[in-house]
Design a protein around this motif. Structure first.
Motif, PDB file in Angstrom:
ATOM      1  N   SER A 179      11.425 -11.536  42.941  1.00 11.68           N
ATOM      2  CA  SER A 179      11.418 -10.273  43.500  1.00 11.68           C
ATOM      3  C   SER A 179       9.930  -9.711  42.969  1.00 11.68           C
ATOM      4  N   HIS A 180       9.315  -9.150  44.083  1.00 11.87           N
ATOM      5  CA  HIS A 180       8.039  -8.481  43.769  1.00 11.87           C
ATOM      6  C   HIS A 180       8.204  -7.332  42.857  1.00 11.87           C
ATOM      7  N   ASN A 181       9.279  -6.815  42.536  1.00 15.82           N
ATOM      8  CA  ASN A 181       9.713  -5.843  41.384  1.00 15.82           C
ATOM      9  C   ASN A 181       9.661  -6.313  40.187  1.00 15.82           C
ATOM     10  N   ASN A 182       9.772  -7.745  40.233  1.00 16.75           N
ATOM     11  CA  ASN A 182       9.867  -8.167  38.534  1.00 16.75           C
ATOM     12  C   ASN A 182       8.514  -8.305  37.904  1.00 16.75           C
ATOM     13  N   PRO A 183       8.435  -7.867  36.616  1.00 14.78           N
ATOM     14  CA  PRO A 183       7.004  -7.942  36.094  1.00 14.78           C
ATOM     15  C   PRO A 183       6.537  -9.372  36.059  1.00 14.78           C
ATOM     16  N   LEU A 184       7.400 -10.342  36.050  1.00  5.38           N
ATOM     17  CA  LEU A 184       6.855 -11.660  36.182  1.00  5.38           C
ATOM     18  C   LEU A 184       6.015 -12.133  37.387  1.00  5.38           C
ATOM     19  N   SER A 185       6.383 -11.272  38.602  1.00  5.32           N
ATOM     20  CA  SER A 185       5.593 -11.765  39.748  1.00  5.32           C
ATOM     21  C   SER A 185       4.204 -11.562  39.441  1.00  5.32           C
ATOM     22  N   HIS A 186       3.461 -10.902  38.592  1.00  3.97           N
ATOM     23  CA  HIS A 186       2.176 -10.640  38.628  1.00  3.97           C
ATOM     24  C   HIS A 186       1.436 -11.799  37.742  1.00  3.97           C
ATOM     25  N   LEU A 187       2.237 -12.924  37.335  1.00  6.82           N
ATOM     26  CA  LEU A 187       1.805 -14.191  36.972  1.00  6.82           C
ATOM     27  C   LEU A 187       1.124 -15.122  37.782  1.00  6.82           C
ATOM     28  N   LYS A 188       0.126 -15.674  37.644  1.00  7.50           N
ATOM     29  CA  LYS A 188      -0.456 -16.658  38.295  1.00  7.50           C
ATOM     30  C   LYS A 188       0.185 -18.041  38.344  1.00  7.50           C
ATOM     31  N   GLN A 189       1.083 -18.377  37.233  1.00 10.90           N
ATOM     32  CA  GLN A 189       2.085 -19.439  37.292  1.00 10.90           C
ATOM     33  C   GLN A 189       2.891 -19.081  36.130  1.00 10.90           C
ATOM     34  N   ILE A 190       4.056 -19.779  36.207  1.00 10.15           N
ATOM     35  CA  ILE A 190       5.287 -19.671  35.315  1.00 10.15           C
ATOM     36  C   ILE A 190       5.716 -20.715  34.733  1.00 10.15           C
ATOM     37  N   GLU A 191       5.750 -20.964  33.259  1.00 13.46           N
ATOM     38  CA  GLU A 191       6.260 -21.888  32.404  1.00 13.46           C
ATOM     39  C   GLU A 191       7.656 -21.935  32.691  1.00 13.46           C
ATOM     40  N   ILE A 192       8.327 -23.043  32.689  1.00 12.14           N
ATOM     41  CA  ILE A 192       9.879 -23.288  32.711  1.00 12.14           C
ATOM     42  C   ILE A 192      10.503 -22.508  31.616  1.00 12.14           C
ATOM     43  N   SER A 193       9.638 -22.286  30.392  1.00 15.36           N
ATOM     44  CA  SER A 193      10.580 -21.766  29.225  1.00 15.36           C
ATOM     45  C   SER A 193      10.518 -20.315  29.298  1.00 15.36           C
ATOM     46  N   GLU A 194       9.627 -19.704  30.347  1.00 18.58           N
ATOM     47  CA  GLU A 194       9.683 -18.399  30.305  1.00 18.58           C
ATOM     48  C   GLU A 194      10.498 -17.723  31.276  1.00 18.58           C
ATOM     49  N   ILE A 195      11.310 -18.593  32.002  1.00 21.30           N
ATOM     50  CA  ILE A 195      12.380 -18.103  32.884  1.00 21.30           C
ATOM     51  C   ILE A 195      13.928 -18.472  32.299  1.00 21.30           C
ATOM     52  N   LYS A 196      14.058 -18.848  31.331  1.00 20.52           N
ATOM     53  CA  LYS A 196      15.228 -19.503  30.625  1.00 20.52           C
ATOM     54  C   LYS A 196      16.286 -18.158  30.567  1.00 20.52           C
ATOM     55  N   PHE A 218       4.146 -15.180  53.133  1.00 16.59           N
ATOM     56  CA  PHE A 218       3.978 -13.846  53.485  1.00 16.59           C
ATOM     57  C   PHE A 218       5.166 -13.138  53.592  1.00 16.59           C
ATOM     58  N   ASP A 219       5.560 -12.331  52.159  1.00 16.97           N
ATOM     59  CA  ASP A 219       6.807 -11.617  52.076  1.00 16.97           C
ATOM     60  C   ASP A 219       6.420 -10.396  51.188  1.00 16.97           C
ATOM     61  N   SER A 220       6.541  -9.324  51.571  1.00 19.05           N
ATOM     62  CA  SER A 220       6.406  -8.020  50.733  1.00 19.05           C
ATOM     63  C   SER A 220       7.145  -7.828  49.632  1.00 19.05           C
ATOM     64  N   THR A 221       8.603  -8.556  49.807  1.00 24.80           N
ATOM     65  CA  THR A 221       9.542  -8.220  48.699  1.00 24.80           C
ATOM     66  C   THR A 221       9.627  -9.461  47.798  1.00 24.80           C
ATOM     67  N   ILE A 222       9.060 -10.410  48.156  1.00 21.84           N
ATOM     68  CA  ILE A 222       9.375 -11.709  47.381  1.00 21.84           C
ATOM     69  C   ILE A 222       7.875 -12.329  47.152  1.00 21.84           C
ATOM     70  N   GLU A 223       7.656 -12.813  45.890  1.00 29.58           N
ATOM     71  CA  GLU A 223       6.597 -13.530  45.378  1.00 29.58           C
ATOM     72  C   GLU A 223       6.750 -15.074  45.157  1.00 29.58           C
ATOM     73  N   ARG A 224       5.932 -15.777  45.490  1.00 32.91           N
ATOM     74  CA  ARG A 224       6.019 -17.325  45.383  1.00 32.91           C
ATOM     75  C   ARG A 224       4.866 -17.700  44.286  1.00 32.91           C
ATOM     76  N   ILE A 225       5.443 -18.245  43.007  1.00 32.52           N
ATOM     77  CA  ILE A 225       4.459 -18.392  42.089  1.00 32.52           C
ATOM     78  C   ILE A 225       4.745 -20.013  41.447  1.00 32.52           C
ATOM     79  N   PRO A 226       3.475 -20.698  41.446  1.00 29.20           N
ATOM     80  CA  PRO A 226       3.859 -22.042  40.821  1.00 29.20           C
ATOM     81  C   PRO A 226       4.545 -22.310  39.575  1.00 29.20           C
ATOM     82  N   LEU A 227       5.425 -23.029  39.687  1.00 29.17           N
ATOM     83  CA  LEU A 227       6.116 -23.565  38.376  1.00 29.17           C
ATOM     84  C   LEU A 227       5.410 -24.698  37.543  1.00 29.17           C
ATOM     85  N   VAL A 228       5.428 -24.456  36.213  1.00 27.61           N
ATOM     86  CA  VAL A 228       4.575 -25.514  35.492  1.00 27.61           C
ATOM     87  C   VAL A 228       5.441 -25.834  34.181  1.00 27.61           C
TER      88      VAL A 228
END
Length: 293
Positions: free
Chosen positions: A171-188, A249-259
Motif C-alpha cells: 500500500s502507498h500508505n504503508n511507511p515501507l513504501s518509501h524504501l528503494k528496496q526491501i529486505e525479506i527480513s524487514e517484512i516478516k 503506474f498505480d497511485s494506491t500501490i507501490e512496487r518495490i524490489p525484494l532483496v
C-alpha cells in the motif's frame, strides 16, 4: 469493391503516408494511389482531401474507415471459422501458465501464433506449479510456461526463457513504501498475500517459505483484484515477478524490489513440453515465446 482496396485505404490512414503504406503492403506507391482512387470512384464519394504532399480524411472518409475496420475484422473471423470447420482434425494447442506470471510475453506469442496459424485453436489454463505439472502428466496441456522449481527432467524439452526479479506490491500508505528496496527480513511481521486457489495453497506457501525465505503469516486470494484490495486496505503485501523493464503506474500501490542480504531475489522462467508429445506447432510456438522474452 475489392478487399485489397479497403486494406490499402486503411494502411494509408494508419500510417498517414502513401509511401509508408506502400512499404507496409509491399506494393508501389503509385499502385496504392491508383487503387484508392478506384475505391473513391466506385463509392462515388471523396475519402481523402489531398494537400500537396499531405492529406486529410473527409467526413465520409472517416465514416468509411471506421466501418471498414468492422467489415474486415468480421470477414477475417468468418474466414478463420470456415477454415476450422473444413479442418476435420481441428488441431488445438493447449497452453498452461503459472498463475503468478503477469507479463505480456505469453499473450504476444499467442497473438503471433494465431496470425501465422489461423485454423489452429489455442486454449489456456492457469494454475499452480503442481497443477500444471499434473496437467502435463495427464495430457491436459501441450506446453507449460512456469518458474523453475525442479531439476530439469530428460522426459521433457526444457527451454529457459528469462530471469525474473521479485518485487512486492504494498500500500502507498504503508511507511515501507518509501524504501528503494526491501529486505525479506524487514517484512516478516506483515502477512504475505498469495493469489492461488484452495487446493494449491499449502504447496505455494511452502515454496515461498522454504525457497524464497519469506517468514510470517500468509493470506490467500482467488484473484488479482481480490489480492490488490487486500493490499490497498493494509492487510499485507504481495510478491510479484517482473521480467524486463518494470512498467508500473498505480497511485494506491507501490512496487518495490525484494532483496535477500542486499542481493535481488530472482526466479528462472522456462517452458516445458513432453518429448513424446513434441510436434511442429508446439516447437514453433515455443520459439515464438522464447523470442518474446
Amino acid at each position: 469493391m475489392l478487399l485489397r482496396q479497403i486494406e490499402y485505404f486503411q494502411a494509408v490512414v494508419e500510417t498517414s503516408s502513401f509511401y509508408q503504406a506502400a512499404e507496409q503492403c509491399h506494393v508501389s506507391q503509385s499502385a496504392i494511389s491508383q487503387q484508392i482512387k478506384k475505391l473513391e470512384e466506385e463509392l462515388g464519394v471523396k475519402l481523402l482531401d489531398r494537400h500537396n504532399r499531405t492529406f486529410s480524411l473527409t467526413p465520409a472518409g472517416e465514416h468509411f474507415y471506421r466501418k471498414s475496420l468492422i467489415i474486415v475484422s468480421d470477414l477475417k473471423q468468418t474466414i478463420r471459422e470456415t477454415q476450422r470447420i473444413a479442418d476435420q482434425n481441428h488441431t488445438v494447442l493447449r497452453i498452461g501458465y503459472y498463475k503468478g506470471y503477469h507479463g505480456n510475453e505469453l499473450s504476444e506469442a499467442i497473438a503471433q501464433f494465431s496470425l501465422k496459424y489461423p485454423t489452429i485453436e489455442t486454449t489456456i489454463m492457469a494454475g499452480s506449479h503442481e497443477e500444471l505439472y499434473r496437467a502435463m502428466e495427464n495430457d491436459q496441456v501441450d506446453l507449460v510456461l512456469n518458474d523453475q522449481r525442479r531439476a530439469f527432467s530428460d522426459m521433457y524439452h526444457n527451454e529457459i526463457l528469462s530471469e525474473s526479479y521479485m518485487y512486492i506490491e504494498i500500500s502507498h500508505n504503508n511507511p515501507l513504501s518509501h524504501l528503494k528496496q526491501i529486505e525479506i527480513s524487514e517484512i516478516k511481521n506483515m502477512p504475505c498475500i498469495l493469489v492461488i486457489n484452495q487446493t494449491g495453497r499449502k504447496e505455494e506457501q511452502q515454496y515461498y517459505e522454504d525457497i524464497i525465505g519469506i517468514k510470517g503469516d500468509f493470506l490467500f486470494a482467488d484473484s488479482m483484484q481480490e489480492a490488490r484490495l487486500k493490499i490497498i486496505t493494509g492487510q499485507g503485501y504481495m510478491p510479484v515477478d517482473v521480467i524486463g523493464v518494470q512498467d508500473w503506474f498505480d497511485s494506491t500501490i507501490e512496487r518495490i524490489p525484494l532483496v535477500r542480504q542486499g542481493e535481488p531475489v530472482k526466479k528462472t522462467y522456462c517452458t516445458f513440453w513432453h518429448k513424446n508429445n513434441s510436434g511442429y506447432y508446439i516447437e514453433d510456438f515455443a520459439e515464438m515465446l522464447k523470442a518474446m522474452f
